[in-house]
Structure formats: structure tokens, C-alpha cells
Design an enzyme around this catalytic site. Sequence first.
Site, short mmCIF file in Angstrom:
data_model
loop_
_atom_site.label_atom_id
_atom_site.label_comp_id
_atom_site.label_asym_id
_atom_site.label_seq_id
_atom_site.Cartn_x
_atom_site.Cartn_y
_atom_site.Cartn_z
N ASN A 12 0.65 -9.47 -10.70
CA ASN A 12 -0.43 -8.48 -10.59
C ASN A 12 -0.02 -7.17 -11.23
O ASN A 12 1.11 -6.74 -11.12
CB ASN A 12 -0.77 -8.26 -9.10
CG ASN A 12 -1.67 -7.06 -8.84
OD1 ASN A 12 -1.26 -6.12 -8.16
ND2 ASN A 12 -2.86 -7.06 -9.39
N CYS A 52 0.84 -1.21 0.00
CA CYS A 52 0.00 0.00 0.00
C CYS A 52 0.88 1.27 0.00
O CYS A 52 1.75 1.42 0.85
CB CYS A 52 -0.92 0.00 1.22
SG CYS A 52 -1.97 1.46 1.27
N GLY A 97 -7.25 -6.56 -10.43
CA GLY A 97 -7.85 -5.53 -9.60
C GLY A 97 -8.79 -4.65 -10.40
O GLY A 97 -9.94 -5.02 -10.69
N ARG A 98 -8.28 -3.48 -10.84
CA ARG A 98 -9.15 -2.49 -11.46
C ARG A 98 -9.83 -3.00 -12.72
O ARG A 98 -10.93 -2.54 -13.06
CB ARG A 98 -8.34 -1.21 -11.74
CG ARG A 98 -7.93 -0.49 -10.45
CD ARG A 98 -6.83 0.48 -10.71
NE ARG A 98 -5.64 -0.23 -11.21
CZ ARG A 98 -4.63 0.34 -11.82
NH1 ARG A 98 -4.63 1.64 -12.02
NH2 ARG A 98 -3.60 -0.39 -12.22
#
Length: 340
Positions: free
Chosen positions: A220, A120, A244-245
Site C-alpha cells: 500500500n 494511524c 487509498g487516495r
Amino acid sequence: MSLKIGTATLEHGLMLAPMAGVTDRSFRLLCREKGAEYLVSEMVSAKALCYEQKAKRREAALMGTAPLAAISVGEAPMAIQIFGSEPDFMAEAARMLEASSYRGCVSELPPVAIDVNMGCPVRKITSNGEGSALMKNPRLAGEIVSAMTKAVKLPVTVKIRAGWDSDSINAPEMAKILEQSGASLICVHARTKEQLYTPGIDLRVIEQVKRAVSIPVIGNGDITSAEDALTMIEQTGCDGVMVGRGAMGNPWLFAEIAARMEGREFYAPTIDDRLQTALAHLDQMIAHKGDRVGLAEGKKHVSWYLNGLRGAASARAAIMTADSPDAIRRVLETILKENE
Ligand SMILES: Cc1cc2nc3c(=O)[nH]c(=O)nc-3n(C[C@H](O)[C@H](O)[C@H](O)COP(=O)(O)O)c2cc1C
């Protein structure tokens, strides 16, 4: 290609990425239904979970952290992701997750693994030495994983970035340390912290991590089509991919990737299917989160389903000011007509 994580076996290694504020239960269930084989929770603060669960006189209604770690039967196999920088808290949180019995909410199942967030980039997190700040502190990262693997029987997995910045790409070294500390799987988001989410990933980093360790490696970053997923697997040798997106407004992406892997034809959803799914998704969010929060948070998801449609910009603006699910339904009926 099949991948084992604890008690779970994934035929294609297709995972939904953890995304705070996006991958809540409604979205996870939808992605699972559309072919995601493995889900990860939104990130959960280890410290907040420990404090909240041990607080003497806390009303169940005020407990906001444990619900993020709750799993419903339809979501399995699912991992819970935690963040933190103190090995003791991380180990304590891991014990709580393994036991999966919380004050303040019900979890129908324990997680299949516990994942650690070392990627993050948000300042609020990194300024505490958490998330991607751990890429600068491999020793502490290893201590966290060691403490957790000693505390629980569940597999401990880690999600890392390529490195902190372009002068400190250290994902392969990190991965080795994490493997030696007991990690069962590494997921690499192939960008540095400094790059945040700017387009363009470095597939070589995933390949280098794959060569550095013998535990499974998941790639990823920037997968928005079956082609992207297959290219990542071919070029890096990774054991699975995390999306993800690319799945936002397009949960069918998992089915598309699975079809390509099996050499089958993929039938893309019609516009009508997309809009019906958007409305069902909104209904689920309202059922899970209540009228006010469900509607407010559901609007962004509904908007994502409009990507590429004629009239999407004005429809999005109308959705943002809509004050009921019916108002949103009317906007979608209009856009359906415009795109016939
Ligand atoms: C809104 C948002 C929230 C995210 N939250 C998390 C998180 O809680 N934990 C985590 O490890 N990564 C988080 N990420 C990063 C994603 O898991 C993923 O690594 C990143 O988006 C790159 O993959 P993609 O290109 O497929 O989206 C988040 C990303 C976005 C866009």
C-alpha cells in the site's frame, strides 16, 4: 494471482484502503462496482464499540460506532478495521464483530475478516498507544492479535506502517511477530509514521515483509495508476495491492488495474461519465446520510472528480458554497461545457 482471505477469493488482490471520513458505504459500494475486490471499513474504536453496545440506557439514535461496522450485501467481501491498544477490548470487539448483531443498526452480513489498525499517525490515537504507536510496541501488538485470534474464528489481519520513524524501520520484524501471534494477512503502508503521507514510498520494505512471512502480504502507498500497481507487485512480490487516495474521485482505477493485469484495453471514463458518477455518488450519500450530512460530506467527493479539468478551482469553490444538489448539478453542467 489469486488471494484467499477466509471465505473470500480475490482474483487480482485489489483492495480499497480504509480511510476514515472517506470510505463510507456510498464510496465503498461505488469502488466495489468499479472493480475493487475487497473493502475495509473506516476504522472503528474497539473501546467505543464495547461501551456503546453494553451501555444500559443508550438510545439507538445515539449509537454512532456500530453503524461504522455495518455491512450491506453489495459490499461483500468486506473487513471491519478496529483500533485500540488493550487486548481484552480488542478481543471483545472482535467477538461482537463476528456476531455482527448490534443495537442501534442492522448489519446484513458479518465481516470476512477483522483488521487491526497499526498505522494511524493521528496524535489523538497514538497518544493512547493505539494505531501506529503499536509499531513501537511489538510485544503488545502481538498480544492484541493473540487475544483476538483466540476470541474469534474469523481471520485477523493487520495494517502496519514501515516503522515509527526512519531510525526504527521494523515492519519485517513486526510482521513476523504478528504472523506468530495468528495474523492471517499483513498490509504494509510503506511509509513511517513520521512521514505521515508525504509523497514517496519505500517499496523495499514491502519486499522485506514479503520475505519475512509466509502469510499473504498486501502493498500500500501512492498507487494512482495501473503502472504503479504493477510496479509494486513486480518489485516486491506482494500478493495484492491496497489503493487509498488514488481512488478518490477515480473509482475506475480498480478497473484500470484489473484490465492491465489481464492484458486488456482499459477505456477511461469520459468527462461526462465522471460528472454523472459524481452526481450519482452525491445522491447515494444523501440517501445514506440524510440531506444535511450527505450534502456537506458529498461536496468533497464531488470536488475530487474534477481533478485535471479546466475550471476545476472555481468550480470547487462554487461547490463548497452550494446549498443543494441542484446547485451542484448546475456547477457540473458549466464545467462540462468548459471542457467540451
Ligand atoms: C483521509 C484518510 C483517512 C485514513 N483513514 C485510515 C483508517 O481509518 N485506517 C487505516 O488503516 N488507514 C487509514 N488511512 C491510510 C490509508 O489507508 C492508506 O494507508 C494511505 O492513505 C496510503 O495509501 P494511498 O497512498 O493509496 O492513499 C487514511 C488515509 C487518509 C488519507
